[in-house]
Design a protein around this motif. Structure first.
Motif, PDB file in Angstrom:
ATOM      1  N   ALA A 193     -10.508 -38.174 -18.999  1.00 45.51           N
ATOM      2  CA  ALA A 193     -10.450 -38.110 -20.459  1.00 45.51           C
ATOM      3  C   ALA A 193     -11.690 -38.734 -21.088  1.00 45.51           C
ATOM      4  N   ILE A 194     -12.151 -39.846 -20.529  1.00 39.76           N
ATOM      5  CA  ILE A 194     -13.345 -40.499 -21.078  1.00 39.76           C
ATOM      6  C   ILE A 194     -14.577 -39.610 -20.925  1.00 39.76           C
ATOM      7  N   LEU A 195     -14.755 -39.046 -19.746  1.00 34.65           N
ATOM      8  CA  LEU A 195     -15.932 -38.202 -19.514  1.00 34.65           C
ATOM      9  C   LEU A 195     -15.856 -36.889 -20.287  1.00 34.65           C
ATOM     10  N   ALA A 196     -14.670 -36.323 -20.402  1.00 33.01           N
ATOM     11  CA  ALA A 196     -14.529 -35.093 -21.198  1.00 33.01           C
ATOM     12  C   ALA A 196     -14.785 -35.371 -22.675  1.00 33.01           C
ATOM     13  N   GLY A 197     -14.328 -36.529 -23.154  1.00 30.76           N
ATOM     14  CA  GLY A 197     -14.618 -36.903 -24.529  1.00 30.76           C
ATOM     15  C   GLY A 197     -16.106 -37.111 -24.765  1.00 30.76           C
ATOM     16  N   TRP A 198     -16.794 -37.695 -23.777  1.00 25.22           N
ATOM     17  CA  TRP A 198     -18.239 -37.852 -23.899  1.00 25.22           C
ATOM     18  C   TRP A 198     -18.940 -36.493 -23.992  1.00 25.22           C
ATOM     19  N   ALA A 199     -18.545 -35.557 -23.127  1.00 28.62           N
ATOM     20  CA  ALA A 199     -19.181 -34.237 -23.142  1.00 28.62           C
ATOM     21  C   ALA A 199     -18.888 -33.493 -24.439  1.00 28.62           C
ATOM     22  N   LEU A 200     -17.652 -33.600 -24.933  1.00 31.66           N
ATOM     23  CA  LEU A 200     -17.310 -32.911 -26.177  1.00 31.66           C
ATOM     24  C   LEU A 200     -18.063 -33.520 -27.359  1.00 31.66           C
ATOM     25  N   ASN A 201     -18.197 -34.829 -27.374  1.00 32.21           N
ATOM     26  CA  ASN A 201     -18.949 -35.475 -28.449  1.00 32.21           C
ATOM     27  C   ASN A 201     -20.428 -35.079 -28.405  1.00 32.21           C
ATOM     28  N   ARG A 202     -20.983 -34.952 -27.215  1.00 31.38           N
ATOM     29  CA  ARG A 202     -22.384 -34.531 -27.085  1.00 31.38           C
ATOM     30  C   ARG A 202     -22.570 -33.105 -27.585  1.00 31.38           C
ATOM     31  N   ASN A 203     -21.613 -32.239 -27.303  1.00 29.34           N
ATOM     32  CA  ASN A 203     -21.722 -30.861 -27.793  1.00 29.34           C
ATOM     33  C   ASN A 203     -21.572 -30.795 -29.312  1.00 29.34           C
ATOM     34  N   PHE A 204     -20.730 -31.675 -29.877  1.00 25.92           N
ATOM     35  CA  PHE A 204     -20.621 -31.730 -31.341  1.00 25.92           C
ATOM     36  C   PHE A 204     -21.936 -32.168 -31.970  1.00 25.92           C
ATOM     37  N   ASP A 205     -22.564 -33.167 -31.364  1.00 29.09           N
ATOM     38  CA  ASP A 205     -23.851 -33.621 -31.894  1.00 29.09           C
ATOM     39  C   ASP A 205     -24.923 -32.540 -31.763  1.00 29.09           C
ATOM     40  N   ALA A 206     -24.885 -31.793 -30.664  1.00 25.38           N
ATOM     41  CA  ALA A 206     -25.874 -30.729 -30.476  1.00 25.38           C
ATOM     42  C   ALA A 206     -25.691 -29.611 -31.492  1.00 25.38           C
ATOM     43  N   ALA A 207     -24.455 -29.410 -31.953  1.00 26.46           N
ATOM     44  CA  ALA A 207     -24.209 -28.347 -32.929  1.00 26.46           C
ATOM     45  C   ALA A 207     -24.830 -28.662 -34.278  1.00 26.46           C
ATOM     46  N   ILE A 208     -25.054 -29.938 -34.566  1.00 30.54           N
ATOM     47  CA  ILE A 208     -25.680 -30.327 -35.839  1.00 30.54           C
ATOM     48  C   ILE A 208     -27.096 -30.861 -35.594  1.00 30.54           C
ATOM     49  N   ASN A 209     -27.675 -30.426 -34.470  1.00 26.21           N
ATOM     50  CA  ASN A 209     -29.056 -30.783 -34.128  1.00 26.21           C
ATOM     51  C   ASN A 209     -29.257 -32.300 -33.988  1.00 26.21           C
ATOM     52  N   ARG A 210     -28.340 -32.927 -33.295  1.00 32.22           N
ATOM     53  CA  ARG A 210     -28.465 -34.352 -33.003  1.00 32.22           C
ATOM     54  C   ARG A 210     -28.234 -34.571 -31.517  1.00 32.22           C
ATOM     55  N   GLY A 211     -28.730 -35.667 -30.988  1.00 29.42           N
ATOM     56  CA  GLY A 211     -28.483 -35.998 -29.596  1.00 29.42           C
ATOM     57  C   GLY A 211     -29.428 -35.294 -28.648  1.00 29.42           C
ATOM     58  N   GLU A 212     -28.998 -35.211 -27.404  1.00 35.15           N
ATOM     59  CA  GLU A 212     -29.830 -34.684 -26.321  1.00 35.15           C
ATOM     60  C   GLU A 212     -29.578 -33.220 -26.031  1.00 35.15           C
ATOM     61  N   GLY A 213     -28.709 -32.577 -26.736  1.00 34.03           N
ATOM     62  CA  GLY A 213     -28.428 -31.173 -26.474  1.00 34.03           C
ATOM     63  C   GLY A 213     -27.076 -30.974 -25.824  1.00 34.03           C
ATOM     64  N   ALA A 214     -26.581 -29.753 -25.895  1.00 34.56           N
ATOM     65  CA  ALA A 214     -25.260 -29.433 -25.368  1.00 34.56           C
ATOM     66  C   ALA A 214     -25.272 -29.382 -23.850  1.00 34.56           C
TER      67      ALA A 214
END
Length: 213
Positions: free
Chosen positions: A26-47
């Motif tokens: 759950a922790i790792l899946a939440g991390w991946a989902l949060n990273r994809n959310f940030d990538a959708a708004i052009n933030r973070g390291e990418g999806a």
């Protein structure tokens, strides 16, 4: 009784293993989902992942992990009280969690087959979901091994109570021995079993011979 002890002995360590696997996944899946959310708004390291990951695998994996943690909590409660009522709740939540994990496992297999940008943390989530499909099934089977003990314990208490009441009632109102006449305040109506019992006059009225005043 041996199968009951085996089922209870298997369920306890499986609960600890499932709790650790569900929590980490759950922790790792939440991390991946949060990273994809940030990538959708052009933030973070990418999806991360592919189309299967972003739209299907991660949400289903998170839901399966949450329901799996709920099944662990229900299982801990059942191990503490060990009754038929707690067994029903633990088995129901475990079955739902297992079905959701099977769905997530199918999406994980499709994601592995598709490929794409899959970092190490996402691969850990895929591996844990596949492993949990087996461990959740083992835990569900171990619960059903303990079904006889929990159900018979609850039923035995009820049966003994009913038997005790019936036994006390029989001794308090008289004997079934045909040689001992019944008391005047009793009404023994038994069709077909005690035909030789002497019934006092006036207790059973025969419609064919009405009494006269």
């Amino acid at each position: 009784m041996a199968s009951v002890g085996l089922g209870r002995g298997l369920a306890t360590p499986l609960l600890a293993i499932n709790f650790a696997l569900y929590l980490v996944a759950a922790i790792l899946a939440g991390w991946a989902l949060n990273r994809n959310f940030d990538a959708a708004i052009n933030r973070g390291e990418g999806a991360v992942g592919n189309n299967v990951t972003q739209g299907f695998f991660l949400p289903v994996a998170l839901i399966a992990c949450m329901v799996g943690l709920a099944s662990v909590l229900a299982g801990l409660h059942h191990m503490r009280v060990f009754r038929s009522e707690s067994l029903a709740a633990a088995a129901a939540t475990s079955l739902i969690a297992w079905l959701l994990v099977l769905l997530a496992m199918g999406l994980a297999c499709k994601q592995i087959h598709t490929g794409g940008n899959r970092p190490r943390r996402l691969k850990v989530v895929e591996a844990f979901i596949i492993i949990l499909a087996l461990f959740e099934l083992l835990y569900l089977l171990s619960l059903h091994l303990g079904f006889g003990r929990a159900g018979s314990h609850h039923g035995a208490g009820t049966g003994i109570g009913m038997g005790g009441v019936g036994h006390g009632h029989g001794h308090g109102h008289g004997s079934h021995d045909p040689s001992i006449p019944a008391h005047n305040h009793e009404h023994h109506v038994d069709y077909g079993r005690h035909t030789d019992m002497k019934i006092p006059v006036g207790h059973v009225h025969n419609p064919a011979h009405p009494t006269t005043v």
